[in-house]
Scaffold this motif. Sequence first.
Motif, short mmCIF file in Angstrom:
data_model
loop_
_atom_site.label_atom_id
_atom_site.label_comp_id
_atom_site.label_asym_id
_atom_site.label_seq_id
_atom_site.Cartn_x
_atom_site.Cartn_y
_atom_site.Cartn_z
N ALA A 12 0.83 -1.20 0.00
CA ALA A 12 0.00 0.00 0.00
C ALA A 12 0.86 1.25 0.00
N ASP A 13 1.98 1.20 0.74
CA ASP A 13 2.79 2.40 0.90
C ASP A 13 4.14 2.03 1.49
N VAL A 14 5.17 2.81 1.13
CA VAL A 14 6.49 2.66 1.73
C VAL A 14 6.97 4.03 2.18
N GLU A 15 7.37 4.14 3.42
CA GLU A 15 7.93 5.39 3.94
C GLU A 15 9.40 5.19 4.27
N ILE A 16 10.25 6.09 3.79
CA ILE A 16 11.65 6.12 4.18
C ILE A 16 11.79 7.21 5.24
N LEU A 17 12.15 6.81 6.45
CA LEU A 17 12.24 7.76 7.56
C LEU A 17 13.68 8.19 7.84
N SER A 18 14.63 7.41 7.35
CA SER A 18 16.04 7.77 7.47
C SER A 18 16.63 7.75 6.06
N PHE A 19 16.93 8.92 5.52
CA PHE A 19 17.31 8.99 4.11
C PHE A 19 18.64 8.29 3.83
N SER A 20 19.48 8.14 4.85
CA SER A 20 20.76 7.47 4.64
C SER A 20 20.60 5.97 4.44
N VAL A 21 19.44 5.42 4.79
CA VAL A 21 19.26 3.97 4.71
C VAL A 21 19.12 3.50 3.26
N LEU A 22 18.58 4.34 2.37
CA LEU A 22 18.32 3.93 0.99
C LEU A 22 19.59 4.09 0.14
N LYS A 23 20.09 2.99 -0.40
CA LYS A 23 21.36 2.98 -1.12
C LYS A 23 21.19 2.97 -2.63
N THR A 24 19.96 2.94 -3.12
CA THR A 24 19.73 2.96 -4.56
C THR A 24 18.83 4.13 -4.91
N ALA A 25 18.98 4.62 -6.15
CA ALA A 25 18.19 5.78 -6.58
C ALA A 25 17.52 5.57 -7.94
N ARG A 26 18.00 4.61 -8.72
CA ARG A 26 17.48 4.46 -10.09
C ARG A 26 16.00 4.07 -10.09
N ILE A 27 15.61 3.20 -9.16
CA ILE A 27 14.21 2.79 -9.08
C ILE A 27 13.60 3.43 -7.83
N PRO A 28 12.63 4.31 -7.97
CA PRO A 28 12.03 4.95 -6.79
C PRO A 28 11.40 3.90 -5.87
N VAL A 29 11.54 4.11 -4.57
CA VAL A 29 11.00 3.15 -3.63
C VAL A 29 9.48 3.03 -3.76
N GLN A 30 8.81 4.10 -4.19
CA GLN A 30 7.37 4.05 -4.35
C GLN A 30 6.94 3.20 -5.55
N SER A 31 7.92 2.74 -6.35
CA SER A 31 7.60 1.81 -7.44
C SER A 31 7.08 0.48 -6.90
N LEU A 32 7.30 0.23 -5.61
CA LEU A 32 6.81 -1.01 -5.00
C LEU A 32 5.30 -0.95 -4.75
N ALA A 33 4.74 0.25 -4.66
CA ALA A 33 3.32 0.42 -4.34
C ALA A 33 2.45 -0.28 -5.39
N GLY A 34 1.48 -1.03 -4.90
CA GLY A 34 0.55 -1.74 -5.76
C GLY A 34 1.04 -3.11 -6.19
N ARG A 35 2.28 -3.43 -5.95
CA ARG A 35 2.82 -4.74 -6.36
C ARG A 35 2.55 -5.79 -5.27
N ALA A 36 2.23 -6.99 -5.72
CA ALA A 36 1.94 -8.08 -4.78
C ALA A 36 3.23 -8.68 -4.25
N ALA A 37 3.22 -9.06 -2.97
CA ALA A 37 4.35 -9.76 -2.37
C ALA A 37 4.37 -11.19 -2.89
N THR A 38 5.49 -11.59 -3.49
CA THR A 38 5.54 -12.92 -4.12
C THR A 38 6.55 -13.87 -3.51
N SER A 39 7.57 -13.37 -2.80
CA SER A 39 8.52 -14.29 -2.16
C SER A 39 9.32 -13.57 -1.09
#
Length: 268
Positions: A5-32
């Motif tokens: 439903a949603d992903v929040e990044i609360l510590s900006f230093s934790v995210l080590k990738t930038a090419r794919i926005p973390v919000q690209s996960l929204a709407g995707r089903a958990a598969t494994s």
Amino acid sequence: PASVADVEILSFSVLKTARIPVQSLAGRAATSVSRRGKFIVLEFDGLFLAMHLARAGWLRWSDSLSTGRLKPGKGPIALRLRLSGDGAAPGFDLTEAGTRKSVAVYVIEDPGDVPGIERLGPEALDVDLHQFTAMIREHRGQIKGLLRDQSFIAGIGNAYSDEILHAARMSPFTVASSLGEQQVAVLHGSLRTVLETAILSATGKPAKELKDSKRRALKVHGRAGEQCPVCGDTVREVSFADSALQYCPTCQTGGKLLADRRTSKFLK
């Protein structure tokens, strides 16, 4: 399966990738869900969220996360992922205690794109005695450091390397390539026994009980100055720049104290 439903990044230093926005996960089903070393890897319809917990990271599941937005930089939560649900949504928080921020998050199309995963050796419990023997024969370093080397074998940290060596009655400073066939077999057996026992002990326990349960089960790690539960000798410690190891002189070094840089001048 539930979808993001949603992903929040609360510590900006934790995210080590930038090419794919973390919000690209929204709407995707958990598969494994899978694990490699200290990485937890979640797949969401072809995209992966890989998380390295480092020393102080915890993944805390909740059946009912609040839907209100959190303030970045407030508290230990580095990432919050909510799954779809009615009202209070299920999901998890990735948290990190302390000021040393080492937890890392990656949003990738292939887990192999994460440098830390690409460098990992085989999982510790996937290595049989024949493979373990061949791996040991290739290395001349000290066995303690080798067991902790994630590119050699994945999944063993500082605590359980101490416990494995204590169970094997082996000095942490033993040179790996010097081990005889029987010693390698004992070490491999101790590795399996210690890790399998730890997994069995942790299975089914709520997160709030895991740390205390782990500490109670450890025989030497974190117990410098206490009695060894096997022989009654005093557990000793060797300190390094950013870590320490613990061992029992009677069980592991024939009674000899290993030189600690803080006290080595007294051990001559």
